[in-house]
Write an enzyme that holds these catalytic residues in place. Structure first.
Site, mmCIF file in Angstrom:
data_model
loop_
_atom_site.group_PDB
_atom_site.id
_atom_site.type_symbol
_atom_site.label_atom_id
_atom_site.label_comp_id
_atom_site.label_asym_id
_atom_site.label_seq_id
_atom_site.Cartn_x
_atom_site.Cartn_y
_atom_site.Cartn_z
ATOM 1 N N ARG A 53 -6.749 -16.975 -13.559
ATOM 2 C CA ARG A 53 -8.127 -17.293 -13.174
ATOM 3 C C ARG A 53 -8.362 -16.676 -11.815
ATOM 4 O O ARG A 53 -7.436 -16.187 -11.152
ATOM 5 C CB ARG A 53 -8.412 -18.801 -13.202
ATOM 6 C CG ARG A 53 -7.243 -19.737 -13.077
ATOM 7 C CD ARG A 53 -6.649 -19.797 -11.723
ATOM 8 N NE ARG A 53 -7.639 -20.040 -10.704
ATOM 9 C CZ ARG A 53 -7.542 -19.605 -9.475
ATOM 10 N NH1 ARG A 53 -6.509 -18.878 -9.092
ATOM 11 N NH2 ARG A 53 -8.487 -19.847 -8.600
ATOM 12 N N GLN A 203 -8.156 -26.794 -8.600
ATOM 13 C CA GLN A 203 -7.529 -25.548 -8.154
ATOM 14 C C GLN A 203 -7.143 -25.588 -6.684
ATOM 15 O O GLN A 203 -6.203 -24.915 -6.266
ATOM 16 C CB GLN A 203 -8.463 -24.354 -8.404
ATOM 17 C CG GLN A 203 -8.721 -24.054 -9.861
ATOM 18 C CD GLN A 203 -10.053 -24.602 -10.317
ATOM 19 O OE1 GLN A 203 -10.470 -25.678 -9.883
ATOM 20 N NE2 GLN A 203 -10.751 -23.879 -11.174
ATOM 21 N N ASP A 244 -17.086 -15.567 -7.645
ATOM 22 C CA ASP A 244 -16.904 -14.923 -8.938
ATOM 23 C C ASP A 244 -18.006 -13.915 -9.250
ATOM 24 O O ASP A 244 -17.837 -13.073 -10.128
ATOM 25 C CB ASP A 244 -16.866 -15.978 -10.051
ATOM 26 C CG ASP A 244 -15.588 -16.799 -10.002
ATOM 27 O OD1 ASP A 244 -14.680 -16.514 -10.791
ATOM 28 O OD2 ASP A 244 -15.485 -17.709 -9.167
ATOM 29 N N ASN A 254 -19.867 -19.369 -7.097
ATOM 30 C CA ASN A 254 -18.464 -19.746 -6.925
ATOM 31 C C ASN A 254 -18.224 -21.082 -7.618
ATOM 32 O O ASN A 254 -19.134 -21.665 -8.213
ATOM 33 C CB ASN A 254 -18.115 -19.823 -5.430
ATOM 34 C CG ASN A 254 -16.624 -19.905 -5.184
ATOM 35 O OD1 ASN A 254 -15.842 -19.161 -5.777
ATOM 36 N ND2 ASN A 254 -16.201 -20.804 -4.314
ATOM 37 N N LYS A 255 -17.011 -21.555 -7.547
ATOM 38 C CA LYS A 255 -16.633 -22.797 -8.216
ATOM 39 C C LYS A 255 -17.593 -23.926 -7.878
ATOM 40 O O LYS A 255 -18.088 -24.036 -6.758
ATOM 41 C CB LYS A 255 -15.203 -23.161 -7.818
ATOM 42 C CG LYS A 255 -14.638 -24.346 -8.563
ATOM 43 C CD LYS A 255 -14.655 -24.144 -10.067
ATOM 44 C CE LYS A 255 -13.896 -22.924 -10.520
ATOM 45 N NZ LYS A 255 -13.922 -22.717 -11.981
#
Length: 366
Positions: A53, A203, A244, A254-255
């Site tokens: 990932r 994460q 990302d 992003n996350k």
């Protein structure tokens, strides 16, 4: 500290010249297990199930997935099939589409007998380029951390908050947001990292904390909702996150949870930086909040967590029963909340003008 250790590869070509090796990140931090990818299906699974990932690493593994597919069947039909199947695995991270577009354009004009070797060669180049780019990002981030250290009078460690994981585990080597932290630590700048746990897949707690321990960087894992409180009380000097996908107007995807950190940073005057390599810029999207597709992942990631049991065993444990759960995997932070984009070419404003200034040739090509 030997800085070369941060080039540790997360994807590699095995000795047979065809099989691809990866570190199974779903097993971290409890186990360190390597996995061999031997087929297109293996590459699909590795990306979709998040054995790998992070946008840059997904792109590299996608390129190797195309090579694995063409090693079995170098036909035009397989090029199309492999592209579609790999692209469908993770819709948000733009590096995957970039790598697949690149591979398809390079191999499609070649004779079938030459396609697999060309695909493997390009996948290796993409991997090597990622390491070099991330090192350059790290140098630019290091200068920001160094400047912050000077700004506080070299009186104490620089306090940095990060969200999700953007270290070498998210890339082929070095990382994006963490590359500068690794360099600063290796070069003797005292610092401390606040590591958001980053639910639902944790994460931060699982991967970033693992990298911090591996590198010997002082750090503390915090609940996702603690960052704003720390900023209010002057305990965060700067935020550095990865991404990302970055839209052409500077909006950053992003996350999930990144947007809330950016809002808190903006409210408290804390610099908020985003680190990225050029393949993460999507020049075809003019408004990130409106147009970047947000991946909806399984509710199980919210309702089940993995951990170590008292007897030392590792197990998945249900923490929510009999209630529905939603799992948007990303959010988009408007460029106006971002202090700067840290790229391999330098630091720019999170805006169309800023990006065009660093990448005039790429902006013109789109």
């Amino acid at each position: 500290m030997d800085e070369s250790r941060f080039t540790h590869r997360t994807v590699w070509l095995e000795a047979d010249g065809r099989t691809v090796g990866i570190l199974d990140q779903t097993r971290l931090p409890f186990e360190t297990v390597d996995v061999r990818l031997t087929s297109l299906a293996d590459a699909e699974t590795a990306i979709r199930d998040m054995l790998v990932r992070g946008a840059p690493l997904i792109g590299a593994v996608g390129a190797y997935g195309m090579a694995l597919a063409l090693a079995e069947d170098p036909s035009d039909a397989m090029i199309a099939t492999a592209y579609d199947r790999l692209f469908a695995t993770r819709p948000t991270a733009i590096n995957l589409r970039w790598a697949l577009d690149d591979l398809r354009e390079r191999v499609a004009p070649l004779p079938e007998a030459a396609r697999a070797d060309a695909a493997y060669a390009r996948a290796r180049e993409i991997s090597d380029e990622d390491v070099a780019i991330n090192r350059a990002i790290g140098e630019n981030a290091f200068r920001l951390i160094e400047a912050r250290y000077e700004a506080i009078g070299r009186s104490r460690p620089v306090e940095i908050l990060t969200h999700c994981n953007a270290g070498f585990l998210a890339t082929v080597g070095w990382g994006t947001a963490l590359a500068g932290i690794f360099l600063a630590h290796a070069r003797g700048i005292p610092l401390h990292v606040w590591v958001d746990e980053t639910r639902p897949r944790s994460q931060g707690a699982y991967l970033t904390a693992w990298e911090m321990r591996w590198a010997g960087v002082p750090h503390t894992v915090i609940a996702d909702n603690a960052g704003g409180h720390l900023m209010q009380h002057g305990r965060v000097d700067m935020c550095i996150v990865g991404t990302d996908r970055v839209a052409a107007n500077g909006d950053v995807c992003n996350k999930i949870g990144t947007y809330l950190k950016a809002l808190a940073a903006h409210d408290n005057g804390v610099p908020f930086y985003v680190a990225l390599p050029y393949p993460t810029i999507d020049w075809r999207i003019a408004d990130g909040v409106r147009d970047i597709p947000i991946e909806e992942r399984s509710a199980t990631e919210v309702t089940v967590v993995r951990g170590r049991l008292p007897d030392g065993g590792i197990a998945d444990v249900t923490v929510i029963e009999d209630s529905p759960a939603a799992n948007p995997a990303f959010d988009v932070t408007p460029g106006r909340l971002v202090t700067g984009l840290i790229t391999e070419r330098g630091v720019c404003a999170a805006s169309a003008e800023g990006l065009r200034g660093l990448y005039p040739e790429r902006a013109a090509a789109e």
